[in-house]
Design a protein around this motif. Sequence first.
Motif, mmCIF file in Angstrom:
data_model
loop_
_atom_site.group_PDB
_atom_site.id
_atom_site.type_symbol
_atom_site.label_atom_id
_atom_site.label_comp_id
_atom_site.label_asym_id
_atom_site.label_seq_id
_atom_site.Cartn_x
_atom_site.Cartn_y
_atom_site.Cartn_z
ATOM 1 N N VAL A 177 -65.317 66.053 -24.208
ATOM 2 C CA VAL A 177 -64.219 65.400 -24.789
ATOM 3 C C VAL A 177 -64.566 63.842 -25.231
ATOM 4 O O VAL A 177 -64.345 63.474 -26.399
ATOM 5 N N MET B 231 -53.828 64.166 -37.025
ATOM 6 C CA MET B 231 -55.230 64.627 -36.949
ATOM 7 C C MET B 231 -55.610 65.725 -37.659
ATOM 8 O O MET B 231 -54.906 66.918 -37.199
ATOM 9 N N LEU C 132 -54.382 56.091 -36.575
ATOM 10 C CA LEU C 132 -54.084 57.614 -36.568
ATOM 11 C C LEU C 132 -53.895 58.042 -35.262
ATOM 12 O O LEU C 132 -54.105 57.520 -34.136
ATOM 13 N N ALA D 110 -61.767 61.203 -38.322
ATOM 14 C CA ALA D 110 -60.445 60.521 -37.853
ATOM 15 C C ALA D 110 -60.272 58.918 -38.610
ATOM 16 O O ALA D 110 -59.134 58.816 -39.078
ATOM 17 N N TYR E 190 -59.168 63.796 -30.657
ATOM 18 C CA TYR E 190 -57.691 64.570 -30.608
ATOM 19 C C TYR E 190 -57.959 65.891 -30.433
ATOM 20 O O TYR E 190 -57.526 66.637 -29.813
ATOM 21 N N ASN E 191 -58.792 66.403 -31.513
ATOM 22 C CA ASN E 191 -58.904 68.113 -31.442
ATOM 23 C C ASN E 191 -59.804 68.366 -30.024
ATOM 24 O O ASN E 191 -59.230 69.557 -29.824
ATOM 25 N N ASN F 173 -51.369 59.573 -26.471
ATOM 26 C CA ASN F 173 -52.170 58.506 -26.345
ATOM 27 C C ASN F 173 -52.975 58.391 -27.664
ATOM 28 O O ASN F 173 -53.503 59.455 -28.041
ATOM 29 N N LEU F 174 -53.376 57.096 -27.856
ATOM 30 C CA LEU F 174 -54.413 56.840 -28.906
ATOM 31 C C LEU F 174 -55.455 56.835 -28.536
ATOM 32 O O LEU F 174 -56.108 56.755 -27.531
ATOM 33 N N HIS G 52 -69.203 66.328 -33.119
ATOM 34 C CA HIS G 52 -68.039 65.335 -32.621
ATOM 35 C C HIS G 52 -67.950 63.979 -33.148
ATOM 36 O O HIS G 52 -66.816 63.276 -33.637
ATOM 37 N N MET H 6 -49.405 64.697 -25.453
ATOM 38 C CA MET H 6 -50.513 63.995 -25.648
ATOM 39 C C MET H 6 -50.503 63.157 -26.618
ATOM 40 O O MET H 6 -50.837 63.559 -27.621
ATOM 41 N N PHE I 194 -67.783 50.542 -33.831
ATOM 42 C CA PHE I 194 -67.560 50.765 -35.186
ATOM 43 C C PHE I 194 -67.939 49.440 -35.944
ATOM 44 O O PHE I 194 -67.137 49.232 -37.146
ATOM 45 N N LEU J 127 -60.634 50.382 -28.876
ATOM 46 C CA LEU J 127 -59.673 50.295 -27.738
ATOM 47 C C LEU J 127 -59.928 49.234 -26.709
ATOM 48 O O LEU J 127 -59.114 48.710 -26.077
ATOM 49 N N ASN K 77 -66.035 64.498 -36.502
ATOM 50 C CA ASN K 77 -64.785 64.618 -36.074
ATOM 51 C C ASN K 77 -64.197 63.290 -36.216
ATOM 52 O O ASN K 77 -63.326 62.792 -36.584
ATOM 53 N N SER K 78 -64.899 62.393 -35.457
ATOM 54 C CA SER K 78 -64.568 60.939 -35.295
ATOM 55 C C SER K 78 -64.642 60.281 -36.658
ATOM 56 O O SER K 78 -63.599 59.273 -36.781
ATOM 57 N N CYS L 190 -61.930 56.859 -31.435
ATOM 58 C CA CYS L 190 -62.902 57.535 -31.810
ATOM 59 C C CYS L 190 -62.339 58.999 -32.519
ATOM 60 O O CYS L 190 -63.156 59.654 -32.798
ATOM 61 N N GLY L 191 -61.152 59.244 -32.315
ATOM 62 C CA GLY L 191 -60.720 60.519 -32.915
ATOM 63 C C GLY L 191 -60.988 61.565 -32.188
ATOM 64 O O GLY L 191 -61.374 62.930 -32.758
ATOM 65 N N PRO M 142 -52.353 61.313 -32.600
ATOM 66 C CA PRO M 142 -52.954 62.792 -32.450
ATOM 67 C C PRO M 142 -52.228 63.770 -33.491
ATOM 68 O O PRO M 142 -53.001 64.792 -34.080
#
Lengths: 748, 148
Positions: free
Chosen positions: B93, A692, A687, A658, B135-136, B128-129, A651, B126, A417, A364, A654-655, B132-133, A689
């Motif tokens: 987060v 996910m 992706l 995603a 989201y959860n 927004n992109l 985490h 919510m 990444f 981003l 999770n990433s 890193c993912g 939200p």
Amino acid sequence: MNQIHTDVPGNAASHDKPFNISRRGFLGTVAGALVLGVAVPGAIRPALAQAAAAAAAPGTRVPAFIEIRPDSTVFFRSAFIEGGQGIFTAMAQIVGEELDVDPANFVVEAAPPGPDYGLIGGYRFTGGSFSVRSSYDLMRKLGASARGMLLQAAAERLSVPVAELSTEPGRVMHAASGRSLAYGEIAEAAARLPVPETVTLREPKDFRWIGKPVERLDIRAKSTGKTQYAIDTKVENMLYAAVQHSPRLGGEPGSLANEAEVKVRKGVHSVHRLPGAVAVVADSWWRARMAVEALQVTWTEPAAGTAHAMPADFSSAGHMEKLKATTGDGVVFEEQGDAAAALSSAAKVVEATYDAPHLVHGQLEPPSAVARWNEDGTLELWIPNQAPEMFQGDAAKVADIAPEKVIIHSPMLGGFFGRHFLYQSANPYPQAILLAKAIGRPIKLVWSREEEFLRDTLRPMGVVRFRAGLDQDGNPTAVSAVAVGEGATGRWFGRQPDKVDSSAVEGIAGKIYAIPNKRIAQIHVDDPAIIGFWRSVGHSMNDFFSETFFDEMADAGRKDPYELRLELLKDSARHHTLLQAVAELSGGWKRGPFAAEDGTRRARGLAMASPFGSEVATIAEVSLSDGQVVVHDVWVAIDPGSIVNPRVIEHQVNSAVALGVSSALLEEVVYIDGLPQARNYDGYPILTPDMMPRVHVRIIESGAPIGGIGEPGLPGVPPAIANAVAVLATERPRSLPLSKTTFEEKKA
Amino acid sequence: MELNINGIRQEVDIEADTPLLWALRDTLGMTGTKYGCGVAQCGACTVLVDGQPTRSCVTTVDTVVGTQITTIEAITDDPVGRKVVEAWVVNQVPQCGYCQSGQVMAATALLKETPQPTDDGIAAAMVNLCRCGTYNAIAAAVRDAAQA
């Protein structure tokens, strides 16, 4: 503050223990700052570090890493760059464990360039999921050495034998007399002492922070907007720059039809021609951007022989056709038994061809560079990067000065990444260096998202042809695979024509199943795009190919894909355990189709991968909605051998999930006539939200050598999804992204 | 033009069609608000305009004269903002963190408007992109903040 001028140590120190430059009398103090270690002015840091190379092995010179401040907090210079993967916190945990300082009392920054930080075989980069596994032992010893020096200093201060002393976090304790000293009180004295000859490391059973879900150090600043990324850098007197690149790499700016008009726009300082681009410098980035985009540029055709010039007729579809039409057996990378013979005598042969598209990184934070030429002839750069020394070397070439005159600051990365390796045409700093030189003022150059989509390096396009032989009972007897395309490692680190670039085949080769005959080969075909490393590199697509083909083999042999994997892993306890763990985590293996509580018809798919020293098993549960794939849950069992922070691992998984889901379902760079069709996220969906899945993670510490964490969660995700889709749909997915296909559901 | 940002009046001498994002970042030096895409796709630039979550990259400054603009720099001055930040910390987060200014602003706007949102309400707000993912973790943190 806390800055000390120092000379370079003149004689060699031991290579097997931390080297303390203060013992030779080079450490001083200023303004009451009592430090273990030294902070030197940025301008001389590179020279100091390079000269020190002869004196100490990487990762052993305590002052290069650790500075204990008067308040007993620790300022730590990390060899690795933080970009969300939690490495700064991991360093604080590992060093703090042995130093006996709570990781919460660490302040961590990326270290400047210097040989002390070449912890990966003498080299330094943040990638390959290498950071913890390459430095774990070294960083523990470093922390223990610093603690040993503090103990010795305390012994002298208290006039007691070292053996009577112990430490509690941040303090040296003398139990017999009830006295204690804070680390900050003795840091200066400690710095004057010799480094202990030997250090004793803590027993893992006594770890307080390693292996525990320690809070990350960077969370509050990131939750309140206080973190400074490269793009947020401000230096005095700087101007802003924006660029417009040649639409095709290799083109140069010809005429600028309206240059005079653009030059007089409000706030515009100057207009510049750069290699392959035009730039406008202005007093704000917005004005610079509006002006540079208003420039009417005629771009030249790339000169004949220009390396990696983008062909005018390049299209993604055309290149995919070319890869698919490239036949042959290729150069062998991995071979076992006689796959050709086994295939010719097989009861049944399964064949399939798979493909995956180019991808962008899509981090981003858009790339930026701040460049400042200093009066002393040094050049200072604030740049997003995963390899400070490599950038320093290249920047020196661009600037035509010695590398030690280039000062590199490596701020927190707004995602990487794989985006921020040294990829010359994809990095803004050469432009910033030239512009700052031209105008005699510091420059902050930011690439717009549109310019980033034009110049980002892409994950290579890949095609693989598979053949498998089954015996009469449906058991696989042979697998043969030929990958067609180009690997990123070969592109950037040199390719030998007669050898296969492992990054092109990793995830097809190195599979764990006991199949007696294998032949994994590659045919190199130049990728016309500027390709780069994308999270989990070759694995990101190759495990999709190989694990999805595995299920094709299983289906052809009328075997359940879970049972067949278990059977082929029966002699590998680590993998057998892992596979059973993911099944158990998901409530027991069930492939489906089955009806979910919400009425959708669902199925589950499975995949295993062995990326970056870790082992991973993944299950995904999907349904189809109007022919499109919906991913509901992903279960991941990961065995990295041993761990530093389970919460960070959860985490990171999770990433990785995603990004795996995003790449499996949505992402594809499309070129037509040499031009990328998407120049922002509106044309290249990533992706969101609502897409996910829930993510369930189980960590297994098998005790195997420590493996990576940042990337390994990804490769299993696309094949697990595709294998689940294959259960529900009339058509087996063999091409990514899945959103290209409208899947028809099999009749129940 | 005069802008009211975090309760402070600020004079900016820029073109009327300049996006608020660049007035904040370059003119006023407030870099907590992030540039991600510039086309209202990612939401990294989210600020509050009279309490409404607003993508500052496509909001020109002339349209926000006379409004109350709140940015991430003032997030902990707001009791709801403080709850959100604490929930972000408890849930750990952020990863790279680049999108999180915008995420925190979006969550704060949601909870100021709807203190007890449903899961669907959270999903609707919510958007927004996050590359890193996270989201959860974001959804869990918003639920926690609502309970705090």
